[in-house]
Structure formats: C-alpha cells, structure tokens
Enzyme design. Sequence first.
Site, PDB file in Angstrom:
ATOM      1  N   ARG A  85       0.823  -1.225   0.000  1.00  0.00           N
ATOM      2  CA  ARG A  85       0.000   0.000   0.000  1.00  0.00           C
ATOM      3  C   ARG A  85       0.852   1.268   0.000  1.00  0.00           C
ATOM      4  O   ARG A  85       0.454   2.296   0.559  1.00  0.00           O
ATOM      5  CB  ARG A  85      -0.977   0.045   1.185  1.00  0.00           C
ATOM      6  CG  ARG A  85      -2.038  -1.035   1.147  1.00  0.00           C
ATOM      7  CD  ARG A  85      -3.257  -0.632   1.982  1.00  0.00           C
ATOM      8  NE  ARG A  85      -4.088  -1.806   2.219  1.00  0.00           N
ATOM      9  CZ  ARG A  85      -4.335  -2.329   3.423  1.00  0.00           C
ATOM     10  NH1 ARG A  85      -3.844  -1.760   4.508  1.00  0.00           N
ATOM     11  NH2 ARG A  85      -5.078  -3.397   3.558  1.00  0.00           N
ATOM     12  N   ASP A 115      -6.836  -2.825  -6.822  1.00  0.00           N
ATOM     13  CA  ASP A 115      -7.443  -3.441  -5.648  1.00  0.00           C
ATOM     14  C   ASP A 115      -7.579  -4.936  -5.884  1.00  0.00           C
ATOM     15  O   ASP A 115      -7.737  -5.370  -7.030  1.00  0.00           O
ATOM     16  CB  ASP A 115      -8.829  -2.832  -5.382  1.00  0.00           C
ATOM     17  CG  ASP A 115      -9.352  -3.227  -4.017  1.00  0.00           C
ATOM     18  OD1 ASP A 115     -10.118  -4.221  -3.941  1.00  0.00           O
ATOM     19  OD2 ASP A 115      -8.987  -2.596  -3.019  1.00  0.00           O
TER      20      ASP A 115
END
Length: 352
Positions: A27, A77
């Site tokens: 991330r 994602d």
Amino acid sequence: MTQLKNDRFLKALFRQPVDKTPVWMMRQAGRYLPEYRQVRSKAGDFMSLCKNTELACEVTLQPLERFELDAAILFSDILTIPDAMGLGLYFEEGEGPKFRKPVRTEADIDQLQVVNTAKDLSYVTDAVSMIRRELNGRVPLIGFSGSPWTLATYMIEGQSSRDFARAKTMLYTQPELMHQLLEKLTLSVIDYLNAQIRAGAQVVQIFDTWGGALEHQAYKIFSLAYMQKIINGLITHADGRDVPVILFTKGGGHWLEAMAATGCHCLGLDWTVDIGSAKKRVGSQVSLQGNMDPAVLRADKQAIERKVQDILQSFGSGNGHIFNLGHGITPDVDPANAKIFIDAVHHFSEGR
C-alpha cells in the site's frame, strides 16, 4: 529486455548478492500521502481512480518521487476480479469494500463466468503498460492479485468480516460448492496475472490476506492448493527475464514449508513471524519479504530505526531478504516516518 537502473529487488528475490537490502511497502501508494488524497478527490472515488489509466499511473509513481523505494506496485485493488464477475463492488467511507450482489447459493456460483482480463479488466492492463513505460527502467514493477480463498470470503460475506461465518459455513457444509467457486476464481486469477505479466509486470504477488483465518488442514485444501494451481499456470519468462512469484499469507507462519514447496520464489511474512527462524526453516528454498509491524511507523525515529536493525539482525548475513512491512501501511502514518523507515533499511543494511 528493458535495462533496469535498479535491479536490487529482483536480485534479492532470486537470492543473489545485493549492495543493500531492497525495500518497498505494501500500500505504498495510498491514503497516508497527501498527494494521493488530492488525486483521489479529483477522480471522485476509489474505483474511478483505479479505472482511470493516467491517474492510476500517477498515484503508482507518487511514492517513488518521495522515497528511495526499490520497486513500484500497480495501484489497484484485490477485488477487481469479483467486480468484473458482476458482483457490484462499491466502497463506503470508513467501512471498506462491499458487494451489491454477494454469492450465497449454488445458482449464484453457476452464474459466475471466469474473468476474461482482456475484455473485462483492460483498465488494469492499460495501467500496467503505462506505468511500465513511465518507469523507464527506474525500478521493477509488481503486479498482483488476491488469492482465490481471500476473494471468495469477500464474495460470500459481501464485505470484510471478523469471523467469515458465511464463508466457513459453506466450506464445512457444502465443500463441493466452495471448490466450484475457488476453481472459477483460480482460472480468473491465472488469466489476470498472466495479462499483467504480458503488459509489463516483472514480478507478481498473490495476496492471501485471510488464509490465516483457516484451520490447519483447511488452509492446505481451500487456500494453498489453489495458489499452487495459479503458480503452475503462470508465465514464467517475459521480456528476457524470469518472472518471480511472491506468496503472502497473512497469519501463514505455520505453513512456511508447505508454501515454499509450491515453487514460488519468495514468501511474504507478517509481523508475527520471526524472520530469523523463517530463514532457518525455508531460506534455502525461497527469499523472504518482510516483516515490520506497520504500527511501528507511528513511533519516533529511534524506535523505527531500532526495529529495522532488529529485523536485519534477525535475518542475519546472506542473500534473499526484501524488507517490507508485515502488512499494508496505514492511512494515519506520517510520510516522514515512512521515509525514516526506508532510509534506515538502506543505511543499516549497506555492506552487510
């Protein structure tokens, strides 16, 4: 073959000597960066950002402008595959991802089509191509997917869950139905990762975020067996290089030997595993990635540097360590602390 200006990450994945330990963060393109928040507000919402090739490329590159990272990871994602299967992915502020049409019955699973990435997820491969072009050999690019089990949990629960009650009920009461779902997801993930590799991803990571929620045998049958099928189905060589695979099961410390036996090149470790003992167990077969608790980034400079040194010391001498967090960086982290972390990895590992 594209010349890489920095191939430290690839060398470490193959357990080759490096000048210092490579580092990237799960991330690393995300909400802790003010410039990311600015672009996301311009895009409108999270999925609009994922589906906008130029903006997805921009946010992928943002952390590389701030930090001396040794890899870029595609901004996307893990739930793009279920979304492409027609489940209607949406995000509620502060509540995470949800599906409008969760999968609960045999009829629901029968209706699901294996994803055709070229047709259904071209926005992902377009982003990979553009990012690879814009990187221009600066660092390698990582593509990724969720594992079949992890995707299945979201699809059945309809959102994130603490106990995976619906998914586990299906697993134990209708195992054949669960296998049917996992099989479709496995074929979809193979197609998806191979499409990313063809588009320019030089490394791929499989995120098995919820594998650790399974009991011992169930993990091997319902999670690891399907990741094994994925590894067997992946393109192994592209652009003149081997394409390494990183396997990351959060909570997977019990199964390192079984994971290493899949033929993957690297195991991601969460922060509950001692990297030194992991190295003794499987370090002759695979490289190891990890594994600082992301919460350490809320501490001061001395605490961050001390923890980096502890992990480097635990790994010890030798090749095959990629430094990372034990899971994704959290939105509340000060980017200055992320810089302290990344710089500390390079500083304290140089010449080890």
